[in-house]
Design an enzyme around this catalytic site. Structure first.
Site, PDB file in Angstrom:
ATOM      1  N   THR A 142       0.802  -1.221   0.000  1.00 47.72           N
ATOM      2  CA  THR A 142       0.000   0.000   0.000  1.00 47.72           C
ATOM      3  C   THR A 142       0.836   1.273   0.000  1.00 47.72           C
ATOM      4  O   THR A 142       0.356   2.305   0.406  1.00 47.72           O
ATOM      5  CB  THR A 142      -0.929   0.011   1.212  1.00 47.72           C
ATOM      6  OG1 THR A 142      -0.143  -0.200   2.373  1.00 47.72           O
ATOM      7  CG2 THR A 142      -1.967  -1.060   1.081  1.00 47.72           C
ATOM      8  N   GLU A 198      -0.696  11.220   6.843  1.00 48.24           N
ATOM      9  CA  GLU A 198      -0.970  12.633   6.569  1.00 48.24           C
ATOM     10  C   GLU A 198      -1.679  13.293   7.748  1.00 48.24           C
ATOM     11  O   GLU A 198      -2.760  12.875   8.142  1.00 48.24           O
ATOM     12  CB  GLU A 198      -1.780  12.773   5.277  1.00 48.24           C
ATOM     13  CG  GLU A 198      -0.891  12.561   4.056  1.00 48.24           C
ATOM     14  CD  GLU A 198      -1.630  12.634   2.737  1.00 48.24           C
ATOM     15  OE1 GLU A 198      -0.964  12.846   1.719  1.00 48.24           O
ATOM     16  OE2 GLU A 198      -2.851  12.485   2.726  1.00 48.24           O
ATOM     17  N   ASN A 216      -5.248  17.441   2.300  1.00 50.68           N
ATOM     18  CA  ASN A 216      -5.972  16.805   1.201  1.00 50.68           C
ATOM     19  C   ASN A 216      -7.133  17.616   0.644  1.00 50.68           C
ATOM     20  O   ASN A 216      -7.699  17.254  -0.381  1.00 50.68           O
ATOM     21  CB  ASN A 216      -6.483  15.434   1.643  1.00 50.68           C
ATOM     22  CG  ASN A 216      -5.339  14.465   1.781  1.00 50.68           C
ATOM     23  OD1 ASN A 216      -4.644  14.211   0.812  1.00 50.68           O
ATOM     24  ND2 ASN A 216      -5.124  13.967   2.986  1.00 50.68           N
TER      25      ASN A 216
END
Lengths: 412, 412
Positions: free
Chosen positions: A194, A281, A407
Site C-alpha cells: 500500500t 498525513e 488533502n
C-alpha cells in the site's frame, strides 16, 4: 520507534546496508521546488533475485505494469523512481515508463528489462520525460554506498520524514544485511502493498522463496497499516537480493535459514510500517491495535483493521478521549466472527494502562488516567476477544485538522 | 433539496401528516442543556401494521433488541425515543429499554409490547431512567397533531437541522399520506438502516408487504448514504401504518397499489437520505454519485458507495478541487467488476458540467469552470462505466475541519 528482536540488530545504511548496493537521489525538475529531490536510483553491482507485490487497485499505475513484466524472470539490477507525478491514467503512461527503464539501463550499462520502475505523485497528469532524460547520467554518477538517504528523500511526497530501516543478522556463520526505504503517507489502506517500498539484501536466496517470503511478511506488516482507507493505484514493494553475503544459497522453505530470513524481513517491514503509520498525513499519534484471543488470525486481522480504520475512533484519539464505545462500534461492524460479550478493551501507552470495557460492557475507570495515557504519541489499543489464541496487530494514526488541510485545503 | 415525482406531492406534517398520528417532543433532563429537547413520542390512535430494519452492527443497542421482540407480531401503536444517551454496551441496557416501553404504555393506556423504543447518543454510559419516568405523563399530554417538529427536534444529536418529509398520493380514489422524521449525522455508513428514522402512513397494508417495501426502499436510499464509514450500533428505521386513509387493503405484491406505495416510500426516504448526507457532521456540501452503464445494479451500487466513501475524494470536494484521479482511485479499489478503460467521469452542479475523464484517461478541461462547478453546495459526480444499463445513486458529504472538530476536539 525501532523494535529489536534477539539476533536482529538494527543497523545504518537503509537500502545501501547490504553488500553490493549503491543509491542516489537528486532534483531533476519534475517538481518545481528545486530544494525537493524527485528522482531516486538504486543499483546492484550484481544481477539480483527479485520479487514484488503490487496494489490490488484495478486502476494500476503504468510503471507497475512495466515492472511486473520486467520481473517475470525473477531478476533485476536497478530501481528508478520519481516523485511528483504518478504517471497513472495517462494515455502515454506505459510508453513513458518503458522509456524510464531504457534511460536507466543505458546510463548503467545494464538491460532495460532488469530495471524496476516506479512513480508516485498526482494521478492523471502527463509525466514530463525531459527532466529524467536530461539528468539520468547525473543521477548514475551520484551513485554511492551512502546514497541511501538521498534516495529515501527523493521518493517522498507528503511524507514529513525519510523512512528507512535495516538489520544485521546471521545465517550460519555468515553476517547478512537487509534494509529498505519506504514512502507513505496518504492513500494508505491495507490491500497488498500500500505504498512504495524498496528493499535490498545480500542474502543468497532463490527468487521463488524471495517472493514467498515477501508476500507472507507484507500481509502481516504493510497490509495491516491504514491511514485513510484509500488504496493507492501505484504502490508496490520490491526486494532485490544480491547474494553477495556468501551465505549458503537458500532454496528450501523448511530450512532454518529461510525462517531466519523471514524474521529479518518482518523486523524491517514492521518498523517501516510503524514509520508510515506514524507519519500518516496530518497524524499526531501512532495507533497500534493488538487483537488477542481470536478464534483465528483472519478474524484477529479483521478486527484490528476495523478499529484502526474508523474515522470516529481516529478523531477520538486526536482528541485524547477514551471514547471506547467507538472501538466497540468498529469491532461490531467488522466482518469478523466474534461474541461481543467476550470483548475486553485496554488502552495503553508509556503513561500506563486502563481497562475500559469487559465482557462487552463498560467498566468504571479514571478519566484523568485515561487522558494521561492518551496524551502520549504512541497509543496501544488492546482488544481481547476471549475466543481463542490467535493474534494480529494493525497500525494507523489519528484523524486531524491537518489531514483535511493536506488533502482538501491545499489550494489556499 | 426536495424532489417531487409525478403523483407524489410533498406535504407538511412529517410523522403527523398521515391520519391518526400525533407526536410530541420535550426536554426531560437526559441532556444537561435545558434548551435541547431529548425525548420524543409518536402515537397512533389505532393499532398499526409495523415493520423495521435494524443496524447490521454486531454490537446492537439494547433498545433494538426490545423493539425487535415487540415487533415480532407485526403490530405497534407508539414510538418512544430519547437522545443524549444510546443505552448501548450497558449491563442494565435491556432492562431500561423494557422500562421505557412500560412507562410509555402506562401513560398511553396501551400494551408495552406495542411500543417501539429507541435511543441515540453516547455509547457505554448508564441511561438515567428517572428523567424519563418523571416526564412521561407530560410527554403524553403534549401529544398533538402538529407535534411533528417537536418530535423531530427531540431525536437530534449532532444534527444541525430537523429532518422530516411527507408526501400525499392516491391509491385508487383514496388520498393517502406517508411521512417521516430522521436523525443523522455521524456514524453513518451504508449497512441496512444507518440512522434513526420513524415513518407513519395511513395506508392500509399487510405487515408482510410493509416489511417487504421497507427493506427494498431502504436498500436504495439509506443504505446508499455514507458520512464517515462508521455503521452505528443503534440505528433503525421503523414504519407504522394505521390504515385510516380508507384505501383498499394492500395484500398483493403485484398490485398497482403496492407499487404506488413503494414509490411513495422511495420519495420520502430518498429525500430524508439527501437531508442526512447534506447534514453529515461538519459537511459543507451534499455529494451525489450517480453511476450509470454498469453491468448490474450491485456493481453500480458498489462503485457509487466507494466514491462517496473515499476520505481523499471527500477532502478534495471540500477544497473545491477537481482531483478526479481520486475518483478513479476509489472506483479502482472498489470490489466492483468493471473495465477501467471504459470509465467516463463528469462533475456537475447548478453551475454546469465538465467531463474530466474518458476511457479511463484524463481529458483536458477548464480548471476555472471546474472550480465554479465545485463551489456549489450540491455536487453531482456522474460515473459512466460503459458496461451495461444498470444504475445506482449514493449520497455523501465532504470531509472538513469541522468533522474533526465535532468528533475529536470536542473537549476543548
Amino acid at each position: 520507534m525501532s523494535i529489536n528482536y534477539k539476533g536482529f540488530e538494527a543497523c545504518e545504511g537503509g537500502v545501501c546496508a547490504a553488500k553490493g548496493f549503491k543509491a542516489s537521489g537528486i532534483h531533476c525538475g519534475i517538481r518545481k521546488n528545486k530544494d525537493k529531490k524527485d528522482l531516486a536510483l538504486i543499483y546492484s553491482e550484481k544481477i539480483c533475485s527479485a520479487a514484488a507485490v503490487y496494489t490490488q487497485n484495478k486502476v494500476k499505475g503504468a510503471p507497475l505494469i512495466v515492472t511486473k513484466r520486467n520481473l517475470e524472470n525473477g531478476k533485476a539490477q536497478a530501481v528508478i523512481c520519481n516523485s511528483g507525478n504518478a504517471n497513472t491514467c495517462n494515455a502515454d503512461g506505459e510508453q513513458k515508463a518503458i522509456t524510464m527503464c531504457k534511460l536507466t539501463a543505458s546510463a548503467l550499462g545494464i538491460k532495460a528489462s532488469d530495471v524496476v520502475v516506479a512513480s508516485t505523485g498526482v494521478i492523471g497528469q502527463i509525466l514530463p520525460i525531459e527532466p529524467i532524460a536530461d539528468n539520468m547520467n547525473k543521477l548514475a554518477k551520484a551513485l554511492c554506498e551512502n546514497g541511501n538517504l538521498d534516495a529515501a528523500e527523493a521518493i517522498m511526497t507528503t511524507d514529513t520524514v525519510k523512512k528507512e530501516f535495516a538489520v544485521e543478522f546471521k545465517l550460519g556463520d555468515t553476517v547478512c544485511k537487509l534494509g529498505g526505504m519506504a514512502k507513505g503517507s496518504g492513500m494508505i489502506h491495507p490491500n497488498m502493498a500500500t505504498m512504495l517500498c524498496f528493499l535490498t539484501t545480500d542474502v543468497d536466496i532463490s527468487d521463488k522463496l524471495l517472493a514467498k517470503a515477501l508476500k507472507a511478511v507484507v500481509d502481516d506488516t504493510f497490509n495491516m497499516v491504514s491511514v485513510d482507507g484509500d488504496t493507492s493505484t501505484n504502490d508496490n514493494c520490491v526486494i532485490l537480493a544480491s547474494g553477495l553475503s556468501g551465505n549458503k544459497h537458500i532454496s528450501e522453505p523448511d530450512s532454518e535459514d529461510y525462517k531466519t530470513f523471514v524474521n529479518a524481513l518482518y523486523v524491517v517491514l514492521m518498523n517501516l510500517s510503524r514509520m508510515i503509520a506514524a507519519d500518516g498525513e496530518g497524524a499526531t499519534k501512532l495507533l497500534e491495535c493488538v487483537v488477542t484471543g481470536a478464534c483465528d488470525v483472519k478474524n484477529a486481522k479483521t478486527v484490528a483493521k476495523s478499529v484502526i480504520t474508523s474515522s470516529l475512533f481516529k478523531c477520538a484519539m486526536f482528541g485524547k478521549d477514551a471514547n471506547w464505545g467507538r472501538i466497540l462500534c468498529a469491532i461490531g461492524y467488522s466482518e469478523a466472527k466474534l461474541n461481543i460479550n467476550g470483548v475486553e478493551v485496554i488502552l495503553s501507552s508509556k503513561a500506563g494502562s486502563v481497562q475500559v470495557c469487559k465482557d462487552g460492557f463498560g467498566v468504571e475507570f479514571s478519566e484523568e488516567k485515561a487522558l494521561k495515557i492518551l496524551s502520549e504519541d504512541e497509543i496501544k489499543i488492546i482488544v481481547n476477544l476471549s475466543d481463542g489464541d490467535a493474534k494480529a496487530v494493525a497500525w494507523g494514526c489519528d484523524l486531524t485538522y491537518d489531514y483535511v488541510k493536506i488533502n482538501g485545503d491545499y489550494r489556499t
